[in-house]
Design a protein around this motif. Structure first.
Motif, PDB file in Angstrom:
ATOM      1  N   ASP A 131      -2.159  -6.279  -0.602  1.00  0.00           N
ATOM      2  CA  ASP A 131      -2.669  -5.123   0.143  1.00  0.00           C
ATOM      3  C   ASP A 131      -2.240  -5.182   1.605  1.00  0.00           C
ATOM      4  N   HIS A 134       1.505  -4.464   2.092  1.00  0.00           N
ATOM      5  CA  HIS A 134       1.832  -3.047   1.967  1.00  0.00           C
ATOM      6  C   HIS A 134       1.259  -2.227   3.133  1.00  0.00           C
ATOM      7  N   HIS A 135      -0.020  -2.378   3.418  1.00  0.00           N
ATOM      8  CA  HIS A 135      -0.683  -1.519   4.405  1.00  0.00           C
ATOM      9  C   HIS A 135      -0.337  -1.864   5.853  1.00  0.00           C
TER      10      HIS A 135
END
Length: 161
Positions: A131, A134-135
């Protein structure tokens, strides 16, 4: 070379197995006092060969040892690894390992040296790692071999690659 007193109490088998690596807190203070009796200030910076950090590693040999790094060596980490890894002020670096790990220094110092963004994971978790990757648009990170293996076999990895 170094295992703190509290570790000897928590893990007496370490003290018995590696007595040559033990140094007490009072011995550390004595060594530091001999080296320099004053606090570091703008008028009293340590020289390049002064001790900067002591890491504990089994390295490639499997034999535990303390490794003392000078300010010059750590400064070299920042400069050399930022060039080798192409870490710049625009980079977003993710620290996935504990800060006491030598591998962590290969991410921390280049990021600080270049003024990059340093994102620190308090505890490694594969799903959380993916996460963040990606973020936060991570550009650089250091993974230990077991994390890398887990990454390649994780289903969610295919979604972000």
């Amino acid at each position: 070379m170094f295992v703190a007193d509290d570790l000897c109490i928590q893990y007496p088998q370490l003290a018995r197995k590696f007595p040559h690596l033990m140094i007490t807190e009072s011995e550390i203070h004595s060594i530091l006092e001999q080296k320099n009796n004053s606090v570091i200030s703008p008028n009293n910076y340590p020289d390049n060969l002064s001790p900067c950090s002591l890491i504990y590693s089994s390295g490639t040999t499997g034999e535990p040892k303390g490794i003392l790094h000078s300010y010059s060596a750590r400064s070299g980490y920042g400069e050399t690894f930022s060039k080798e890894y192409n870490i710049t002020a625009d980079s977003i670096v993710l620290l996935t390992t504990a800060a006491y790990s030598n591998g962590s220094w290969m991410m921390i110092l280049p990021a600080l040296y270049q003024g990059a963004t340093l994102v620190i994971m308090p505890k490694y978790d594969m799903a959380h790692f993916l996460d963040i990757l990606h973020h936060k648009r991570i550009t650089h990170c250091f993974l230990v071999p077991t994390h890398l293996r887990d990454l390649f076999i994780h289903d969610k990895f295919r979604d972000i690659s």
